[in-house]
Design a protein around this motif. Structure first.
Motif, PDB file in Angstrom:
ATOM      1  N   ALA A 208      47.486  48.404  34.797  1.00 54.19           N
ATOM      2  CA  ALA A 208      47.129  46.995  34.642  1.00 54.19           C
ATOM      3  C   ALA A 208      46.062  46.589  35.662  1.00 54.19           C
ATOM      4  N   SER A 209      46.192  47.091  36.885  1.00 54.71           N
ATOM      5  CA  SER A 209      45.205  46.789  37.920  1.00 54.71           C
ATOM      6  C   SER A 209      43.841  47.375  37.578  1.00 54.71           C
ATOM      7  N   ARG A 210      43.817  48.585  37.053  1.00 55.15           N
ATOM      8  CA  ARG A 210      42.545  49.197  36.640  1.00 55.15           C
ATOM      9  C   ARG A 210      41.848  48.326  35.592  1.00 55.15           C
ATOM     10  N   TYR A 211      42.623  47.754  34.683  1.00 56.26           N
ATOM     11  CA  TYR A 211      42.051  46.870  33.660  1.00 56.26           C
ATOM     12  C   TYR A 211      41.474  45.606  34.300  1.00 56.26           C
ATOM     13  N   LEU A 212      42.227  44.985  35.209  1.00 53.88           N
ATOM     14  CA  LEU A 212      41.824  43.705  35.767  1.00 53.88           C
ATOM     15  C   LEU A 212      40.633  43.809  36.710  1.00 53.88           C
ATOM     16  N   ILE A 213      40.495  44.931  37.403  1.00 54.66           N
ATOM     17  CA  ILE A 213      39.360  45.094  38.311  1.00 54.66           C
ATOM     18  C   ILE A 213      38.040  44.971  37.555  1.00 54.66           C
ATOM     19  N   VAL A 214      38.025  45.422  36.309  1.00 56.95           N
ATOM     20  CA  VAL A 214      36.822  45.318  35.475  1.00 56.95           C
ATOM     21  C   VAL A 214      36.817  44.006  34.698  1.00 56.95           C
ATOM     22  N   ALA A 215      37.912  43.747  33.969  1.00 55.79           N
ATOM     23  CA  ALA A 215      37.955  42.586  33.072  1.00 55.79           C
ATOM     24  C   ALA A 215      37.906  41.267  33.841  1.00 55.79           C
ATOM     25  N   GLY A 216      38.342  41.270  35.102  1.00 59.26           N
ATOM     26  CA  GLY A 216      38.379  40.040  35.873  1.00 59.26           C
ATOM     27  C   GLY A 216      37.043  39.351  35.997  1.00 59.26           C
ATOM     28  N   TRP A 217      35.953  40.134  36.057  1.00 59.52           N
ATOM     29  CA  TRP A 217      34.625  39.532  36.190  1.00 59.52           C
ATOM     30  C   TRP A 217      34.244  38.703  34.965  1.00 59.52           C
ATOM     31  N   GLY A 218      34.946  38.907  33.885  1.00 56.63           N
ATOM     32  CA  GLY A 218      34.664  38.121  32.687  1.00 56.63           C
ATOM     33  C   GLY A 218      35.153  36.693  32.764  1.00 56.63           C
ATOM     34  N   ILE A 219      35.885  36.333  33.826  1.00 56.99           N
ATOM     35  CA  ILE A 219      36.408  34.968  33.888  1.00 56.99           C
ATOM     36  C   ILE A 219      35.292  33.945  34.069  1.00 56.99           C
ATOM     37  N   PHE A 220      34.181  34.333  34.725  1.00 59.69           N
ATOM     38  CA  PHE A 220      33.067  33.393  34.901  1.00 59.69           C
ATOM     39  C   PHE A 220      32.440  33.015  33.559  1.00 59.69           C
ATOM     40  N   PRO A 221      31.962  33.987  32.764  1.00 58.54           N
ATOM     41  CA  PRO A 221      31.402  33.587  31.463  1.00 58.54           C
ATOM     42  C   PRO A 221      32.451  33.005  30.532  1.00 58.54           C
ATOM     43  N   ALA A 222      33.702  33.480  30.619  1.00 56.07           N
ATOM     44  CA  ALA A 222      34.743  32.975  29.717  1.00 56.07           C
ATOM     45  C   ALA A 222      34.989  31.489  29.940  1.00 56.07           C
TER      46      ALA A 222
ATOM     47  N   LEU B  18      33.477  27.531  40.333  1.00 55.56           N
ATOM     48  CA  LEU B  18      34.245  27.520  41.582  1.00 55.56           C
ATOM     49  C   LEU B  18      35.641  28.108  41.379  1.00 55.56           C
ATOM     50  N   PHE B  19      36.277  27.740  40.274  1.00 54.43           N
ATOM     51  CA  PHE B  19      37.612  28.273  40.004  1.00 54.43           C
ATOM     52  C   PHE B  19      37.561  29.782  39.783  1.00 54.43           C
ATOM     53  N   GLY B  20      36.534  30.258  39.069  1.00 49.02           N
ATOM     54  CA  GLY B  20      36.406  31.692  38.847  1.00 49.02           C
ATOM     55  C   GLY B  20      36.313  32.456  40.158  1.00 49.02           C
ATOM     56  N   ALA B  21      35.549  31.931  41.119  1.00 50.59           N
ATOM     57  CA  ALA B  21      35.410  32.598  42.416  1.00 50.59           C
ATOM     58  C   ALA B  21      36.749  32.650  43.154  1.00 50.59           C
ATOM     59  N   LEU B  22      37.546  31.591  43.055  1.00 56.02           N
ATOM     60  CA  LEU B  22      38.840  31.562  43.727  1.00 56.02           C
ATOM     61  C   LEU B  22      39.852  32.511  43.088  1.00 56.02           C
ATOM     62  N   SER B  23      39.715  32.759  41.794  1.00 51.79           N
ATOM     63  CA  SER B  23      40.700  33.585  41.085  1.00 51.79           C
ATOM     64  C   SER B  23      40.430  35.084  41.182  1.00 51.79           C
ATOM     65  N   MET B  24      39.212  35.484  41.522  1.00 51.61           N
ATOM     66  CA  MET B  24      38.858  36.902  41.527  1.00 51.61           C
ATOM     67  C   MET B  24      39.737  37.763  42.445  1.00 51.61           C
ATOM     68  N   PRO B  25      40.052  37.346  43.667  1.00 53.81           N
ATOM     69  CA  PRO B  25      40.896  38.200  44.517  1.00 53.81           C
ATOM     70  C   PRO B  25      42.245  38.540  43.892  1.00 53.81           C
ATOM     71  N   LEU B  26      42.815  37.614  43.128  1.00 51.18           N
ATOM     72  CA  LEU B  26      44.113  37.867  42.501  1.00 51.18           C
ATOM     73  C   LEU B  26      44.033  38.991  41.475  1.00 51.18           C
ATOM     74  N   MET B  27      42.875  39.156  40.849  1.00 50.91           N
ATOM     75  CA  MET B  27      42.726  40.210  39.855  1.00 50.91           C
ATOM     76  C   MET B  27      42.298  41.534  40.490  1.00 50.91           C
ATOM     77  N   ILE B  28      41.457  41.468  41.487  1.00 48.04           N
ATOM     78  CA  ILE B  28      41.004  42.703  42.135  1.00 48.04           C
ATOM     79  C   ILE B  28      42.157  43.400  42.852  1.00 48.04           C
ATOM     80  N   TRP B  29      43.033  42.600  43.491  1.00 49.35           N
ATOM     81  CA  TRP B  29      44.182  43.167  44.217  1.00 49.35           C
ATOM     82  C   TRP B  29      45.486  42.832  43.510  1.00 49.35           C
TER      83      TRP B  29
END
Length: 466
Positions: free
Chosen positions: A138-152, A109-120
């Protein structure tokens, strides 16, 4: 890849030698796994530093954004450690499954809430005063790396669960494997080797996502096969609102406490960005070095949390007191040694992160030497605060430490960092001295709470009950 299950849940003998042995058996794999875990971001910084200094500076900011959100969400994972340790020592096996499973729910649930902050993230970084180039990269990095917050985050839950069961060898080996995967994918995608596209900072992001998913897969397989008695993934979709509430109540203060600390360092990175790209790059390197050493104390802190949780389960306050003294003294001794290392060989440490052909190498190293001298000052303070915080978590005291941390870091540390860095004109070293002041305040008051408030209270409650 197996761990020997502890043969007994009885406390260790109340001697310093017995506690040292227990700390070594449980702690060494945890320390090494934390060092290995941090080596993932360390290799990102090393390899991007050899690729391009601007890419390194952007990754410092992007990595900090991810790290802030990741550690904030990890509060639910860290709540698992003392809860599982207490339940296991008290022989309450069903409670182990309940709290671990609901911690995974909360993490998703927390991962889903945090994704918008990384995408934008780009407009946010621009609003914080970063340059257009740094914010864009930095934004280019986070748009991809952000999806790793769920497995992390799920990996953190499983690591806490296994550590509380004292199955630390598997955590170590999976983490080492993750480092190897990260280096290989980084080498291919950052530089365009082996026929892969040259993606630079985005290649590092893809490597990070790959690492998190591989780690999750391996730990989930281990938990499903080796600790099948807890049945973590059977009927995973079924809610357990009582356990959900228990984990949430213990975990959210841990998350806020961690957010307060890591947010302090994130704010320091933003202020270093105001000073320019080269100071930010030097700050990033010095922070990587200081953070690598911090992983040792974090591993010892995990040991303190697990053993305090087990002492709580059997109400062994004498063992808790002596074990706490041993682990705190060990952490402070290591902090003193690393402080000497920072002062004696800063050029060597800083130079590892930069290509010999980098035109700004000398400038970045010169800035970094001063920052490492400041880092040497807060080694003891940092060790003290993480050990006190870990002991308090072990006995499930999280709300008052949250208040202490927030006030120490943000009402004291951050204003001092700003005043020293920009009002007094001390630049980066002033910012880092502010960090030291905040950490020292947190360490002092958390230590006082554990030794002068919590231990006497637990002892008195036990005497009253008997």
């Amino acid at each position: 890849m197996t761990d020997a299950r502890p043969e007994t849940l009885t406390p260790q003998p109340l001697t310093p030698t017995g506690h040292m042995r227990a700390i070594a058996v449980l702690g060494l794999p945890l320390i090494l796994s934390h060092v290995a875990q941090f080596s993932i971001s360390l290799t990102d910084a090393l390899m991007l530093g050899w690729y391009d200094v601007t890419a390194l500076a952007a990754q410092v900011l992007a990595g900090m954004v991810f790290f802030v959100l990741f550690l904030f969400g990890s509060g639910f994972a860290w709540a698992v450690m003392p809860m599982v340790a207490e339940a296991e020592s008290a022989g309450q096996s069903p409670q182990v499954r309940r709290v671990t499973r609901m911690a995974m729910w909360l993490s998703i649930l927390f991962g889903a809430l945090s994704m918008p902050l990384m995408i934008w993230s780009e407009p946010v970084l621009l609003a914080l005063g970063q340059t257009e180039e740094i914010a864009r990269e930095a934004s280019r990095y986070l748009i991809v790396a952000g999806w790793g917050i769920f497995p992390a985050l799920l990996v953190m839950v499983l690591k806490s669960y296994l550590a509380a069961l004292e199955r630390t060898q598997v955590v170590l080996w999976v983490t080492i494997g993750a480092v190897v995967v990260n280096v290989i994918v980084n080498y291919a995608l950052i530089f365009g080797n082996w026929g892969a596209p040259e993606l630079g900072i985005v290649g590092a992001a893809w490597a990070s996502v790959s690492v998190h998913f591989v780690s999750l897969l391996l730990l989930a397989i281990y938990a499903a096969v080796v600790t099948r008695e807890h049945a973590l993934f059977i009927r995973f979709w079924r809610p357990d609102w009582e356990a959900f509430g228990q984990v949430f109540r213990l975990g959210w203060p841990i998350g806020i406490t961690t957010l307060a600390e890591v947010g302090l360092f994130a704010a320091a990175s933003i202020m270093m960005g105001w000073l320019g790209t080269l100071p930010l790059a030097a700050h990033g390197i010095a922070l990587q070095i200081a953070s690598l050493v911090f992983m040792i104390h974090l591993g010892l802190g995990n040991v303190a949390t697990v053993r305090a949780g087990r002492a709580l389960g059997v109400q062994d306050w004498g063992g808790l007191r002596l074990g706490a003294r041993v682990v705190v003294m060990l952490s402070l001794g290591l902090a003193a040694l690393t402080a000497v290392l920072f002062v004696v060989m800063p050029e060597v440490l800083m130079g590892l992160f930069l290509s010999p052909d980098e035109p700004d190498r000398a400038t970045v190293i010169a800035i970094g030497i001063v920052l490492l001298a400041a880092a040497a000052l807060f080694q003891l303070a940092d060790a003290a605060q993480v050990m006190a915080l870990s002991l308090l978590r072990g006995v499930q005291d999280t709300r008052v430490p949250m208040i202490i941390a927030t006030l120490s870091y943000w009402a004291v540390g951050m204003p001092v960092a700003y005043v020293m860095g920009f009002v007094f004109g001390w630049g980066g070293v002033g910012v880092w001295l502010g960090l030291a002041v905040g950490l020292a305040g947190a360490g002092l008051f958390m230590m006082l709470r554990f030794w002068a408030v919590i231990l006497p209270r637990l002892t008195a409650q036990t005497r009253a009950a008997s």
